[in-house]
Design a protein around this motif. Structure first.
Motif, PDB file in Angstrom:
ATOM      1  N   ALA A 104       0.836  -1.204   0.000  1.00  0.00           N
ATOM      2  CA  ALA A 104       0.000   0.000   0.000  1.00  0.00           C
ATOM      3  C   ALA A 104       0.868   1.249   0.000  1.00  0.00           C
ATOM      4  O   ALA A 104       1.913   1.306   0.656  1.00  0.00           O
ATOM      5  N   GLY A 105       0.430   2.260  -0.752  1.00  0.00           N
ATOM      6  CA  GLY A 105       1.075   3.558  -0.734  1.00  0.00           C
ATOM      7  C   GLY A 105       0.363   4.475   0.241  1.00  0.00           C
ATOM      8  O   GLY A 105      -0.835   4.318   0.489  1.00  0.00           O
ATOM      9  N   LEU A 106       1.097   5.429   0.794  1.00  0.00           N
ATOM     10  CA  LEU A 106       0.527   6.342   1.775  1.00  0.00           C
ATOM     11  C   LEU A 106       0.671   7.784   1.308  1.00  0.00           C
ATOM     12  O   LEU A 106       1.645   8.148   0.658  1.00  0.00           O
ATOM     13  N   PHE A 123      -0.389  18.035  -0.434  1.00  0.00           N
ATOM     14  CA  PHE A 123      -0.649  16.618  -0.713  1.00  0.00           C
ATOM     15  C   PHE A 123       0.684  15.926  -0.949  1.00  0.00           C
ATOM     16  O   PHE A 123       1.265  16.038  -2.023  1.00  0.00           O
ATOM     17  N   LEU A 124       1.155  15.226   0.062  1.00  0.00           N
ATOM     18  CA  LEU A 124       2.441  14.546  -0.005  1.00  0.00           C
ATOM     19  C   LEU A 124       2.232  13.048  -0.025  1.00  0.00           C
ATOM     20  O   LEU A 124       1.428  12.518   0.741  1.00  0.00           O
ATOM     21  N   SER A 125       2.961  12.356  -0.887  1.00  0.00           N
ATOM     22  CA  SER A 125       2.789  10.907  -1.007  1.00  0.00           C
ATOM     23  C   SER A 125       4.124  10.192  -0.925  1.00  0.00           C
ATOM     24  O   SER A 125       5.172  10.746  -1.250  1.00  0.00           O
ATOM     25  N   SER A 126       4.061   8.951  -0.488  1.00  0.00           N
ATOM     26  CA  SER A 126       5.255   8.123  -0.403  1.00  0.00           C
ATOM     27  C   SER A 126       5.653   7.647  -1.794  1.00  0.00           C
ATOM     28  O   SER A 126       4.843   7.650  -2.721  1.00  0.00           O
ATOM     29  N   LEU A 143       8.798   8.499   2.906  1.00  0.00           N
ATOM     30  CA  LEU A 143       7.751   8.192   3.868  1.00  0.00           C
ATOM     31  C   LEU A 143       7.956   8.988   5.151  1.00  0.00           C
ATOM     32  O   LEU A 143       6.987   9.452   5.772  1.00  0.00           O
ATOM     33  N   ALA A 144       9.204   9.185   5.542  1.00  0.00           N
ATOM     34  CA  ALA A 144       9.485   9.976   6.742  1.00  0.00           C
ATOM     35  C   ALA A 144       8.960  11.398   6.597  1.00  0.00           C
ATOM     36  O   ALA A 144       8.399  11.969   7.542  1.00  0.00           O
ATOM     37  N   ASP A 145       9.106  11.968   5.400  1.00  0.00           N
ATOM     38  CA  ASP A 145       8.611  13.323   5.165  1.00  0.00           C
ATOM     39  C   ASP A 145       7.083  13.365   5.128  1.00  0.00           C
ATOM     40  O   ASP A 145       6.470  14.354   5.532  1.00  0.00           O
ATOM     41  N   VAL A 146       6.468  12.287   4.633  1.00  0.00           N
ATOM     42  CA  VAL A 146       5.006  12.212   4.631  1.00  0.00           C
ATOM     43  C   VAL A 146       4.471  12.304   6.055  1.00  0.00           C
ATOM     44  O   VAL A 146       3.441  12.941   6.316  1.00  0.00           O
ATOM     45  N   LEU A 147       5.184  11.690   6.983  1.00  0.00           N
ATOM     46  CA  LEU A 147       4.692  11.542   8.353  1.00  0.00           C
ATOM     47  C   LEU A 147       5.259  12.573   9.323  1.00  0.00           C
ATOM     48  O   LEU A 147       4.997  12.497  10.528  1.00  0.00           O
ATOM     49  N   ALA A 151      -1.586  16.009   9.905  1.00  0.00           N
ATOM     50  CA  ALA A 151      -2.330  16.046   8.642  1.00  0.00           C
ATOM     51  C   ALA A 151      -3.816  15.912   8.926  1.00  0.00           C
ATOM     52  O   ALA A 151      -4.220  15.289   9.911  1.00  0.00           O
ATOM     53  N   VAL A 152      -4.636  16.489   8.055  1.00  0.00           N
ATOM     54  CA  VAL A 152      -6.087  16.386   8.239  1.00  0.00           C
ATOM     55  C   VAL A 152      -6.615  15.051   7.752  1.00  0.00           C
ATOM     56  O   VAL A 152      -7.709  14.629   8.143  1.00  0.00           O
ATOM     57  N   LYS A 153      -5.818  14.361   6.924  1.00  0.00           N
ATOM     58  CA  LYS A 153      -6.278  13.076   6.395  1.00  0.00           C
ATOM     59  C   LYS A 153      -5.083  12.237   5.971  1.00  0.00           C
ATOM     60  O   LYS A 153      -4.119  12.744   5.402  1.00  0.00           O
ATOM     61  N   LEU A 154      -5.167  10.936   6.257  1.00  0.00           N
ATOM     62  CA  LEU A 154      -4.200   9.967   5.751  1.00  0.00           C
ATOM     63  C   LEU A 154      -4.896   9.138   4.688  1.00  0.00           C
ATOM     64  O   LEU A 154      -6.027   8.680   4.886  1.00  0.00           O
TER      65      LEU A 154
END
Length: 270
Positions: A104-106, A123-126, A143-147, A151-154
């Protein structure tokens, strides 16, 4: 009942199959607004995707975005409030998602002060995240930067999967991390802060106006609309709606391709 507030989902509900507001639907909405009824968009869309809807309607309503996490005033282009998933919760959810749904992508949605706040990457994605829509505007980062920020939504995305199956697999593992929902069955799960829904977002708009749930008519078509359909005095599912949305509604109108929303509003405003 003469509704004091109309709350409607956008995609699959207000918009037809060509993602347009038909002339009949626009006329019904404008008649209600001219009579003094409040009109609120309640959508999974982020604020930056609201402008085309405003243009199609011909006026700028209040918008409950990101499935209830964001309240956006489209008339002034201001984010009025935002509820977020913390970095700790995002990290826990990411671990669950990648363990339960391998491959799965996040991605995350964030908001700033306005719909297109350049100071806030929205809108940042892995790496390898496959967008579920035709108009991707994500920025791919680690992924570290995504998290790394609230955020208002994952978003949890698995191409080729069914959202319903993903939700069923994830639900036993998410716990109090957030609330799962989906607005398409195209392999995309959306996680918002615990207790947040379109119902809570619309209530945030209604309460200061002295409007209660009983005074609201709400329209929707997908599982992310269910809390709002259950909360409203009159919950209306579209004829094209997901079976679970239909089961939650007080009534079912015709599909979005047949002016289902307008047909209901025309009972009060012609």
């Amino acid at each position: 009942m003469l509704p004091l507030l109309i709350a409607t989902d956008v995609d699959g509900t207000l918009l037809d199959e060509d993602e347009l507001v038909t002339s009949r639907t626009r006329a019904a909405v404008l008649a209600a607004v001219a009579a003094g009824t409040q009109f609120v968009l309640a959508t999974g869309r982020p604020p930056r995707w609201i402008a085309p809807v405003v243009d199609a309607l011909g006026f700028a309503p209040m918008a409950v975005c990101a499935n209830g996490a964001v309240l956006y005033d489209s008339a002034t282009d201001r984010i009025l409030s935002a509820q977020t998933l913390s970095v700790e919760v995002l990290t826990e959810l990411a671990e669950v998602a990648t363990r339960v749904i391998p491959g799965a992508g996040l991605a995350v949605e964030r908001v700033g002060r306005s719909a297109h706040d350049a100071a806030t990457p929205q809108f940042l994605s892995s790496p390898g995240y496959e967008h579920a829509w035709l108009n991707p505007d994500n920025t791919e980062v680690s992924l570290a930067d995504v998290l790394e920020a609230p955020a208002v939504k994952l978003l949890i995305r698995k191409a080729g999967a069914r959202s319903a199956d993903m939700a069923a697999a994830l639900a036993p593992h998410v716990g109090l991390g957030g609330d799962l929902t989906y607005s398409t069955n195209n392999g995309l799960i959306e996680v918002v802060p615990l207790g947040v829904s379109k119902a809570t977002g619309v209530d945030e708009v209604a309460r200061p106006l002295g409007i209660t749930a009983e005074d609201v008519v709400a329209f929707g078509d997908m599982p992310n609309d269910i809390p709002m359909l259950l909360w409203a005095g009159l919950g209306v599912a579209m004829g094209n709606a997901h079976p679970e949305a239909k089961a939650a509604a007080d009534e079912v109108t015709t599909p979005n391709s047949d002016d289902g929303l307008a047909r209901v509003l025309e009972r009060w405003w012609l």
